[in-house]
Design a protein around this motif. Structure first.
Motif, PDB file in Angstrom:
ATOM      1  N   ARG A  81       0.832  -1.223   0.000  1.00 40.53           N
ATOM      2  CA  ARG A  81       0.000   0.000   0.000  1.00 40.53           C
ATOM      3  C   ARG A  81       0.851   1.251   0.000  1.00 40.53           C
ATOM      4  NH1 ARG A  81      -5.558  -1.437   3.255  1.00 40.53           N
ATOM      5  NH2 ARG A  81      -5.629  -3.554   2.486  1.00 40.53           N
ATOM      6  N   ASP A  82       2.061   1.158   0.576  1.00 44.14           N
ATOM      7  CA  ASP A  82       2.955   2.314   0.622  1.00 44.14           C
ATOM      8  C   ASP A  82       3.405   2.742  -0.781  1.00 44.14           C
ATOM      9  OD1 ASP A  82       4.385   4.291   1.933  1.00 44.14           O
ATOM     10  OD2 ASP A  82       6.099   3.015   2.410  1.00 44.14           O
ATOM     11  N   HIS A  83       3.208   1.853  -1.773  1.00 43.33           N
ATOM     12  CA  HIS A  83       3.693   2.179  -3.121  1.00 43.33           C
ATOM     13  C   HIS A  83       3.127   3.496  -3.642  1.00 43.33           C
ATOM     14  CE1 HIS A  83       5.226   1.716  -7.142  1.00 43.33           C
ATOM     15  NE2 HIS A  83       4.007   1.774  -7.642  1.00 43.33           N
ATOM     16  N   SER A 136      15.253  -5.770   1.587  1.00 40.69           N
ATOM     17  CA  SER A 136      14.371  -5.456   2.719  1.00 40.69           C
ATOM     18  C   SER A 136      13.560  -6.672   3.157  1.00 40.69           C
ATOM     19  CB  SER A 136      13.398  -4.349   2.279  1.00 40.69           C
ATOM     20  OG  SER A 136      12.271  -4.332   3.129  1.00 40.69           O
ATOM     21  N   ALA A 137      13.279  -6.705   4.447  1.00 40.34           N
ATOM     22  CA  ALA A 137      12.476  -7.810   4.998  1.00 40.34           C
ATOM     23  C   ALA A 137      10.999  -7.693   4.640  1.00 40.34           C
ATOM     24  CB  ALA A 137      12.643  -7.868   6.508  1.00 40.34           C
ATOM     25  N   ARG A 138      10.632  -6.663   3.920  1.00 39.68           N
ATOM     26  CA  ARG A 138       9.244  -6.527   3.494  1.00 39.68           C
ATOM     27  C   ARG A 138       8.749  -7.794   2.765  1.00 39.68           C
ATOM     28  NH1 ARG A 138       4.165  -5.539   3.896  1.00 39.68           N
ATOM     29  NH2 ARG A 138       3.135  -5.355   1.903  1.00 39.68           N
ATOM     30  N   VAL A 306      19.893   7.249   7.033  1.00 38.48           N
ATOM     31  CA  VAL A 306      18.864   7.146   8.071  1.00 38.48           C
ATOM     32  C   VAL A 306      17.528   7.111   7.353  1.00 38.48           C
ATOM     33  CG1 VAL A 306      17.790   8.302  10.040  1.00 38.48           C
ATOM     34  CG2 VAL A 306      20.260   8.472   9.706  1.00 38.48           C
ATOM     35  N   GLU A 307      16.754   6.056   7.557  1.00 35.16           N
ATOM     36  CA  GLU A 307      15.385   6.080   7.045  1.00 35.16           C
ATOM     37  C   GLU A 307      14.472   5.300   7.971  1.00 35.16           C
ATOM     38  OE1 GLU A 307      15.120   4.915   2.900  1.00 35.16           O
ATOM     39  OE2 GLU A 307      14.803   2.839   3.442  1.00 35.16           O
ATOM     40  N   ARG A 308      13.192   5.626   7.896  1.00 40.06           N
ATOM     41  CA  ARG A 308      12.178   4.964   8.721  1.00 40.06           C
ATOM     42  C   ARG A 308      12.442   3.460   8.773  1.00 40.06           C
ATOM     43  NH1 ARG A 308       6.563   4.926   5.774  1.00 40.06           N
ATOM     44  NH2 ARG A 308       7.709   3.409   4.586  1.00 40.06           N
TER      45      ARG A 308
HETATM   46  C1  EPS Z   1      12.533  -2.762   6.437  1.00 42.35           C
HETATM   47  C2  EPS Z   1      12.309  -1.444   6.774  1.00 42.35           C
HETATM   48  C3  EPS Z   1      10.948  -0.940   7.118  1.00 42.35           C
HETATM   49  C4  EPS Z   1      10.098  -2.080   7.619  1.00 42.35           C
HETATM   50  C5  EPS Z   1      10.145  -3.148   6.545  1.00 42.35           C
HETATM   51  C6  EPS Z   1      11.472  -3.775   6.500  1.00 42.35           C
HETATM   52  O1  EPS Z   1      10.277  -0.467   5.981  1.00 42.35           O
HETATM   53  P1  EPS Z   1      10.212   1.082   5.661  1.00 42.35           P
HETATM   54  O2  EPS Z   1      11.629   1.452   5.342  1.00 42.35           O
HETATM   55  O3  EPS Z   1       9.311   1.184   4.472  1.00 42.35           O
HETATM   56  O4  EPS Z   1       9.671   1.711   6.921  1.00 42.35           O
HETATM   57  O5  EPS Z   1       8.798  -1.655   7.905  1.00 42.35           O
HETATM   58  O6  EPS Z   1       9.210  -4.153   6.822  1.00 42.35           O
HETATM   59  C7  EPS Z   1       8.007  -4.095   6.215  1.00 42.35           C
HETATM   60  C8  EPS Z   1       7.565  -3.134   5.453  1.00 42.35           C
HETATM   61  C9  EPS Z   1       7.185  -5.268   6.520  1.00 42.35           C
HETATM   62  O7  EPS Z   1       6.051  -5.344   6.026  1.00 42.35           O
HETATM   63  O8  EPS Z   1       7.691  -6.121   7.272  1.00 42.35           O
HETATM   64  C10 EPS Z   1      13.870  -3.224   6.024  1.00 42.35           C
HETATM   65  O9  EPS Z   1      14.748  -2.408   5.717  1.00 42.35           O
HETATM   66  O10 EPS Z   1      14.131  -4.447   5.966  1.00 42.35           O
END
Ligand code: EPS
Length: 359
Positions: A81-83, A136-138, A306-308
């Motif tokens: 959804r973040d896309h 990413s673990a997403r 640095v990112e969320r």
């Molecule tokens: C992740 C960084 C974060 C986590 C992400 C894994 O995402 P963002 O940078 O968009 O905040 O939230 O995990 C997920 C989105 C998820 O669904 O598990 C990373 O760098 O691995």
């Protein structure tokens, strides 16, 4: 024939996809059960604000009709959804119009511990984002969906799989304080999870070759999860400090065991006891108080990106590890029992249990 699993998808791209092959026909899938696992993966203390944005739900594109598998490849999709905030930055095609939203500027500050530096060197990327998006673990979301399908198959064979957290940030209970302290310090914490599988019949996996050993396959599947740095099967590392007389599981009449130090696996084959595996997760490498790095654009010292991100994702790991173990057990069961149709697989299972019961 075995089970096959391939996945694709970037963290902020349009969607994550998985193709599962080799599933028997006639397996009933429950959409709510798959979505419940996707939801469980998103819970947990210390996750990123991203989790409020994503409410993962599975979509099935192929291989299922009226809730039953067809024995053909099962195609799953989970949307990001973040896309919508990254439509320009993560557009699969050259984007039209002025840059807008997130991901418009190249990242050149690799984070120690992440895929960033190794990724740009290996693939020749200029923008670190080209590496970090897939690393990413997403995309564990879609592995969890596949794991939910595997659990449905295992349930038909009387096998249950459950993951749980053992410790986070060094705390064996009430780890919220450790996570809060790390957040305050703009730091992160790791932890340890355990997966147990009950009802596993003897004879999954084989000692015939390294590739067929079920312990090796479980370890490989768990080590393949982002941020995992250590694996233990049964009493694992503690066994190295025991004598042989105290390290094994004696056999009693009825072929029962007095203990389960082996974690249900001997010589890479399930022995009928509960399967017990653990995975250790390092603290996540995206830090709000960044580590020293180098700006790849200038070669000069700089602070890492640095990112969320999450402060801790160990509770999510328990769900992802459960899915990985379920997938490997389902794969081993499919190899042992065959079966284009679920009914064939169950008949082979019953015949096999009957053969070993008379020993
Ligand atoms: C992740 C960084 C974060 C986590 C992400 C894994 O995402 P963002 O940078 O968009 O905040 O939230 O995990 C997920 C989105 C998820 O669904 O598990 C990373 O760098 O691995």
């Amino acid at each position: 024939m075995s089970l096959g699993l391939s996945t694709a998808g970037e963290s902020h791209g349009p969607a994550l996809v998985a193709i599962l092959s080799g599933l028997p026909a006639g397996l009933v899938l429950d959409r709510a059960a798959i979505d419940a696992d996707l939801h469980r993966r998103q819970q947990g203390y210390g996750r990123s604000p991203r989790q409020q944005l994503e409410q993962d739900q599975v979509e099935v594109l192929a291989g299922l009709r009226h809730g039953r598998t067809l024995g053909t490849p099962l195609a799953l999709l989970v949307r990001n959804r973040d896309h919508k905030n990254w439509e320009w930055g993560m557009n699969p095609w050259p984007p039209e119009g002025e840059p807008s939203g997130k991901g418009t500027k190249p990242v050149t500050l690799p984070r120690p511990g992440h895929a960033d530096l190794a990724g740009v060197l290996k693939y020749g990327h200029e923008d670190v984002r080209d590496a970090l998006e897939r690393a990413s673990a997403r995309h564990t979301a879609v592995y969890v969906a596949a794991g939910a399908v595997a659990k449905a198959l295992l349930r038909e064979l009387g096998i249950g799989v459950a993951g749980s957290v053992l410790e986070i940030g060094g705390e064996r209970e009430s780890w919220e304080a450790a996570i809060d302290a790390a957040r305050t310090d703009r730091d992160t914490v790791g932890g340890v999870v355990e997966v147990r599988a009950t009802g596993v019949f003897p004879g999954l996996g084989s000692y015939a070759s390294r590739e067929e050993r079920l312990d090796a396959r479980l370890a490989g599947a768990l080590m393949g999860i982002q941020a995992v740095k250590g694996i233990e099967i049964g009493d694992g590392f503690a066994l190295a400090r025991e004598r042989g007389s105290a390290a094994h599981d004696e056999i009693e009449p009825g072929l029962r065991r007095r203990s389960n130090r082996a974690g249900g696996l001997e010589a890479g084959v399930s022995n009928g006891e509960e399967i017990v595996v653990r995975a250790a997760m390092k603290p996540l490498p995206t830090l709000m108080k960044p580590l020293d790095s180098v700006d790849l654009a200038t070669g000069e010292p700089a602070q890492a990106l640095v990112e969320r991100s999450d402060v801790a994702a160990v509770e999510a790991l328990a769900v992802v590890a459960e899915a990985a173990v379920a997938w490997e057990l389902a794969r081993a069961a499919r190899e042992k029992l065959g079966g284009d149709a679920l009914a064939d697989m169950k008949a082979a299972h019953a015949a096999y249990l009957e053969r070993i019961r008379t020993r």
